[in-house]
Write a protein that holds these residues in place. Sequence first.
Motif, PDB file in Angstrom:
ATOM      1  N   GLU A 134      13.385  -8.464  10.087  1.00  0.00           N
ATOM      2  CA  GLU A 134      13.664  -7.079  10.762  1.00  0.00           C
ATOM      3  C   GLU A 134      13.976  -7.273  12.181  1.00  0.00           C
ATOM      4  N   SER A 135      13.517  -8.516  12.688  1.00  0.00           N
ATOM      5  CA  SER A 135      13.699  -8.830  14.133  1.00  0.00           C
ATOM      6  C   SER A 135      15.199  -9.408  14.363  1.00  0.00           C
ATOM      7  N   LEU A 136      15.695 -10.032  13.281  1.00  0.00           N
ATOM      8  CA  LEU A 136      17.013 -10.349  13.111  1.00  0.00           C
ATOM      9  C   LEU A 136      18.048  -9.384  12.561  1.00  0.00           C
ATOM     10  N   GLY A 137      17.688  -7.998  12.458  1.00  0.00           N
ATOM     11  CA  GLY A 137      18.283  -7.140  12.159  1.00  0.00           C
ATOM     12  C   GLY A 137      18.556  -6.550  10.745  1.00  0.00           C
ATOM     13  N   VAL A 138      17.920  -7.077   9.801  1.00  0.00           N
ATOM     14  CA  VAL A 138      17.924  -6.572   8.637  1.00  0.00           C
ATOM     15  C   VAL A 138      16.672  -5.927   8.141  1.00  0.00           C
ATOM     16  N   PRO A 139      16.796  -4.581   7.744  1.00  0.00           N
ATOM     17  CA  PRO A 139      15.873  -3.657   7.285  1.00  0.00           C
ATOM     18  C   PRO A 139      15.223  -4.299   5.975  1.00  0.00           C
ATOM     19  N   HIS A 140      13.904  -4.250   5.795  1.00  0.00           N
ATOM     20  CA  HIS A 140      13.001  -4.687   4.492  1.00  0.00           C
ATOM     21  C   HIS A 140      13.682  -3.818   3.456  1.00  0.00           C
ATOM     22  N   THR A 141      14.410  -2.728   3.446  1.00  0.00           N
ATOM     23  CA  THR A 141      14.513  -2.171   2.378  1.00  0.00           C
ATOM     24  C   THR A 141      15.898  -2.506   1.860  1.00  0.00           C
ATOM     25  N   GLU A 142      16.555  -3.606   2.243  1.00  0.00           N
ATOM     26  CA  GLU A 142      17.875  -4.038   1.685  1.00  0.00           C
ATOM     27  C   GLU A 142      17.279  -5.291   1.050  1.00  0.00           C
ATOM     28  N   VAL A 143      16.158  -5.725   1.379  1.00  0.00           N
ATOM     29  CA  VAL A 143      15.831  -7.134   0.517  1.00  0.00           C
ATOM     30  C   VAL A 143      15.305  -7.101  -0.864  1.00  0.00           C
ATOM     31  N   GLY A 144      15.645  -7.904  -1.713  1.00  0.00           N
ATOM     32  CA  GLY A 144      15.319  -7.674  -2.944  1.00  0.00           C
ATOM     33  C   GLY A 144      14.234  -8.973  -3.540  1.00  0.00           C
ATOM     34  N   ARG A 145      14.354 -10.064  -2.802  1.00  0.00           N
ATOM     35  CA  ARG A 145      13.472 -11.214  -2.924  1.00  0.00           C
ATOM     36  C   ARG A 145      13.433 -12.140  -1.847  1.00  0.00           C
ATOM     37  N   ILE A 146      12.158 -12.585  -1.533  1.00  0.00           N
ATOM     38  CA  ILE A 146      12.205 -13.714  -0.223  1.00  0.00           C
ATOM     39  C   ILE A 146      11.403 -14.966  -1.011  1.00  0.00           C
ATOM     40  N   ASP A 147      11.797 -16.120  -0.536  1.00  0.00           N
ATOM     41  CA  ASP A 147      11.146 -17.350  -1.221  1.00  0.00           C
ATOM     42  C   ASP A 147      11.013 -17.967  -0.019  1.00  0.00           C
ATOM     43  N   PHE A 148       9.753 -18.898   0.182  1.00  0.00           N
ATOM     44  CA  PHE A 148       9.369 -19.769   1.239  1.00  0.00           C
ATOM     45  C   PHE A 148       9.198 -21.005   0.564  1.00  0.00           C
ATOM     46  N   ASN A 149       9.844 -22.021   0.970  1.00  0.00           N
ATOM     47  CA  ASN A 149       9.914 -23.315   0.248  1.00  0.00           C
ATOM     48  C   ASN A 149       9.879 -23.080  -1.325  1.00  0.00           C
ATOM     49  N   ASN A 150      10.819 -22.101  -1.678  1.00  0.00           N
ATOM     50  CA  ASN A 150      11.076 -22.232  -3.201  1.00  0.00           C
ATOM     51  C   ASN A 150       9.997 -21.515  -3.940  1.00  0.00           C
ATOM     52  N   GLN A 151       9.061 -20.788  -3.284  1.00  0.00           N
ATOM     53  CA  GLN A 151       7.935 -19.825  -3.780  1.00  0.00           C
ATOM     54  C   GLN A 151       8.235 -18.599  -3.354  1.00  0.00           C
ATOM     55  N   GLU A 152       8.254 -17.714  -4.251  1.00  0.00           N
ATOM     56  CA  GLU A 152       8.400 -16.375  -4.059  1.00  0.00           C
ATOM     57  C   GLU A 152       7.232 -15.655  -3.312  1.00  0.00           C
TER      58      GLU A 152
ATOM     59  N   THR B 273      20.711   6.853   4.198  1.00  0.00           N
ATOM     60  CA  THR B 273      21.027   6.772   5.647  1.00  0.00           C
ATOM     61  C   THR B 273      22.036   5.839   6.030  1.00  0.00           C
ATOM     62  N   ARG B 274      22.577   6.095   7.367  1.00  0.00           N
ATOM     63  CA  ARG B 274      23.234   5.148   8.012  1.00  0.00           C
ATOM     64  C   ARG B 274      22.747   4.690   9.102  1.00  0.00           C
ATOM     65  N   ASP B 275      21.345   4.940   9.380  1.00  0.00           N
ATOM     66  CA  ASP B 275      20.586   4.714  10.632  1.00  0.00           C
ATOM     67  C   ASP B 275      19.699   3.323  10.217  1.00  0.00           C
ATOM     68  N   THR B 276      20.151   2.208  10.643  1.00  0.00           N
ATOM     69  CA  THR B 276      19.281   0.907  10.136  1.00  0.00           C
ATOM     70  C   THR B 276      18.114   1.068  10.790  1.00  0.00           C
ATOM     71  N   ASP B 277      17.852   1.384  11.811  1.00  0.00           N
ATOM     72  CA  ASP B 277      16.264   1.299  12.516  1.00  0.00           C
ATOM     73  C   ASP B 277      15.663   2.334  11.792  1.00  0.00           C
ATOM     74  N   LEU B 278      15.850   3.269  11.144  1.00  0.00           N
ATOM     75  CA  LEU B 278      15.083   4.212  10.322  1.00  0.00           C
ATOM     76  C   LEU B 278      14.521   3.662   9.312  1.00  0.00           C
ATOM     77  N   LEU B 279      15.393   2.583   8.483  1.00  0.00           N
ATOM     78  CA  LEU B 279      14.793   2.081   7.568  1.00  0.00           C
ATOM     79  C   LEU B 279      13.872   0.866   7.821  1.00  0.00           C
TER      80      LEU B 279
END
Length: 248
Positions: free
Chosen positions: A39-57, A141-147
């Motif tokens: 989120e510090s980079l501008g992407v709200p968590h609500t838009e994220v479907g999956r996260i991998d770190f070193n190929n581990q979910e 919403t169209r308010d990114t910060d809200l999310l």
Amino acid sequence: MKIFIQFERQFDFFLTNDKNGNRFEYFLNRKASVKDIIESLGVPHTEVGRIDFNNQEINFSYIPLSQGVLHVHAILPPFAVLSPSVLRPMPLNTMKFIADINVIRLGRLLIMLGFDVSYSSLYSDSEIADIAETECRIVLTRDTDLLKRRKIVFAKRIQANLPYDQLIETIIFFGLQKLISFFSRCTGCNVKLVAIAKKDVIHLLEPKTKQYFDTFFQCPLCKSVFWKGSHYDNIQKKISSLGISITH
């Protein structure tokens, strides 16, 4: 410590140009969850479907403690909000929405298609987050910060500008096509209409309505009376022209 981050191209809408589709370095000078990093980079968590770190979910609360690659995946439509996932282990039981002031017309269109949508021009961001949490509603919403509020789990940052384009965007993203039940809710009260005999509302009707229509519905709250007149046909044609089939 530094890590590398890779966002899928679907996130270009939220990111600066130098990060669009590129793997880039991110320096960690404190312990931070991946939710905070993303989120510090501008992407709200609500838009994220999956996260991998070193190929581990991993989930949103994961804190990177070593170097590696963080790969952020977008949600793939249709968004399965009724099924559990690593990021959202507690799914919704029903498909309900709350629309903020920026997409109120979208909210009304969704109600017209039979969906349960709460909306008000008076809702504050904190009230929207509270309602979304307590009533298990999906925020539109169209308010990114809200999310970026933690209480909001399921949501969509609407990108289209025009209401009917927003409607198509929402239907596709959440896979609503087969759930449409046109003309089944009161657009003012957001409650299901009930069939009512013509004789019980005839005193409320205009002469031409009395003459040409026999089937009526009423809102149990505001007592407004509805019938499938020219307004119904016009809206149905508009929605059908967008490729949305209507349940009669």
